[in-house]
Design a protein around this motif. Structure first.
Motif, short mmCIF file in Angstrom:
data_model
loop_
_atom_site.label_atom_id
_atom_site.label_comp_id
_atom_site.label_asym_id
_atom_site.label_seq_id
_atom_site.Cartn_x
_atom_site.Cartn_y
_atom_site.Cartn_z
N GLY A 90 0.87 -1.27 0.06
CA GLY A 90 -0.17 -0.14 0.12
C GLY A 90 0.85 1.08 0.12
O GLY A 90 0.26 2.17 0.15
N LEU A 91 2.03 1.13 -0.27
CA LEU A 91 2.83 2.35 -0.08
C LEU A 91 2.96 3.27 -1.42
O LEU A 91 2.88 2.89 -2.31
N LYS A 92 2.50 4.44 -0.91
CA LYS A 92 2.35 5.54 -1.78
C LYS A 92 3.46 6.55 -2.18
O LYS A 92 3.57 6.92 -3.29
N GLU A 93 4.16 6.82 -1.07
CA GLU A 93 5.15 7.65 -1.27
C GLU A 93 6.53 7.35 -0.31
O GLU A 93 5.96 6.69 0.73
N VAL A 94 7.54 7.51 -0.72
CA VAL A 94 8.75 7.25 0.14
C VAL A 94 9.82 8.42 -0.02
O VAL A 94 9.75 9.28 -0.64
N LEU A 95 10.55 8.58 1.19
CA LEU A 95 11.58 9.60 1.27
C LEU A 95 12.81 8.91 0.96
O LEU A 95 13.32 8.04 1.51
N ILE A 96 13.66 9.49 0.01
CA ILE A 96 15.02 9.09 0.18
C ILE A 96 15.94 10.56 0.18
O ILE A 96 15.71 11.34 -0.47
N ASP A 97 16.99 10.57 1.06
CA ASP A 97 17.64 11.76 1.20
C ASP A 97 16.69 13.18 1.56
O ASP A 97 16.86 14.18 0.92
N ASP A 98 15.57 12.76 2.04
CA ASP A 98 14.69 13.91 2.42
C ASP A 98 13.97 14.46 1.29
O ASP A 98 13.38 15.37 1.30
N LYS A 99 13.99 13.60 0.26
CA LYS A 99 13.14 14.05 -1.00
C LYS A 99 12.10 12.97 -1.32
O LYS A 99 12.44 11.85 -1.04
N THR A 100 11.04 13.48 -1.44
CA THR A 100 9.71 12.66 -1.45
C THR A 100 9.47 12.15 -3.02
O THR A 100 9.71 12.96 -3.86
N TYR A 101 9.33 10.89 -3.14
CA TYR A 101 9.13 10.09 -4.29
C TYR A 101 7.73 9.29 -4.22
O TYR A 101 7.75 8.59 -3.11
N ARG A 102 6.96 9.48 -5.50
CA ARG A 102 5.76 8.89 -5.37
C ARG A 102 6.11 7.45 -6.01
O ARG A 102 6.73 7.12 -7.12
N VAL A 103 5.43 6.31 -5.37
CA VAL A 103 5.88 5.12 -5.76
C VAL A 103 4.80 4.50 -6.77
O VAL A 103 3.60 4.90 -6.64
N THR A 104 5.20 4.03 -7.86
CA THR A 104 4.15 3.80 -9.16
C THR A 104 3.81 2.15 -9.33
O THR A 104 3.21 1.93 -9.79
N ASN A 105 4.87 1.72 -8.67
CA ASN A 105 5.05 0.07 -8.83
C ASN A 105 5.63 -0.48 -7.58
O ASN A 105 6.76 -0.32 -7.32
N THR A 106 4.93 -1.61 -7.20
CA THR A 106 5.56 -2.48 -6.17
C THR A 106 5.51 -3.91 -6.42
O THR A 106 4.50 -4.34 -6.97
#
Length: 169
Positions: free
Chosen positions: A34-50
């Protein structure tokens, strides 16, 4: 308390379309579904596929469309905002909240401070004792009597602690 929680380590790029191979740092790999977004190095990325395969997760992120872009994330941690984290069942805790807690016995003796937790079949606590030694013990129901995250205090059975703990050489 930290505002974000570490949920995975990016191991490497996967394929040519920018997919990331992730080693989960959670005891429930299905939390990625159910992950919609993650942070990498304090930048937010939208998850498009898992995709979950065995004990690994493969993620596609919006804006990361080729292997070269994905390569820049190798060795970085995925984080989620605490408010987006999956709620824990009663008696379960985030590792980040346990690290730094003081350990006391039920008769009031100071044991030390939690340095780290090693995930295994039963989580192993590493504690820096007042005398400088390092103590390790498993997180057992009959050992850990109470956990107070707000006050950063864990109370353990002194008798049981002597039975199941060991000092590092």
């Amino acid at each position: 308390m930290e505002d974000t929680l570490k949920i995975g380590l990016i191991v490497k790029p996967q394929g040519i379309r920018g997919e990331l191979k992730v080693q989960p740092l959670t005891d429930d790999i299905n939390r990625y579904k159910g992950l919609k977004e993650v942070l990498i190095d304090d930048k937010t990325y939208r998850v498009t596929n898992t995709v979950i395969s065995g004990d690994m997760v493969f993620l596609s992120l919006f804006g990361v469309s080729d292997r070269n872009a994905a390569e820049t994330f190798r060795g970085k941690f995925l984080r989620v905002k605490r408010e987006n984290a999956i709620p824990l069942e009663e008696g379960r805790y985030y590792i980040v909240d346990i690290v730094g807690c003081e350990i006391k016995t039920d008769d009031g003796q100071d044991v030390g401070k939690v340095l780290e937790i090693t995930s295994a079949r039963t989580d192993i606590f590493t504690v820096k004792c007042q005398d400088g030694r390092v103590l390790r013990f498993p997180f057992l129901k009959d050992l850990v009597l109470s956990v107070d995250i707000d006050n950063k205090l864990i109370t353990v059975s002194g008798k049981r602690l002597l039975e199941v703990s060991c000092y590092e050489d």
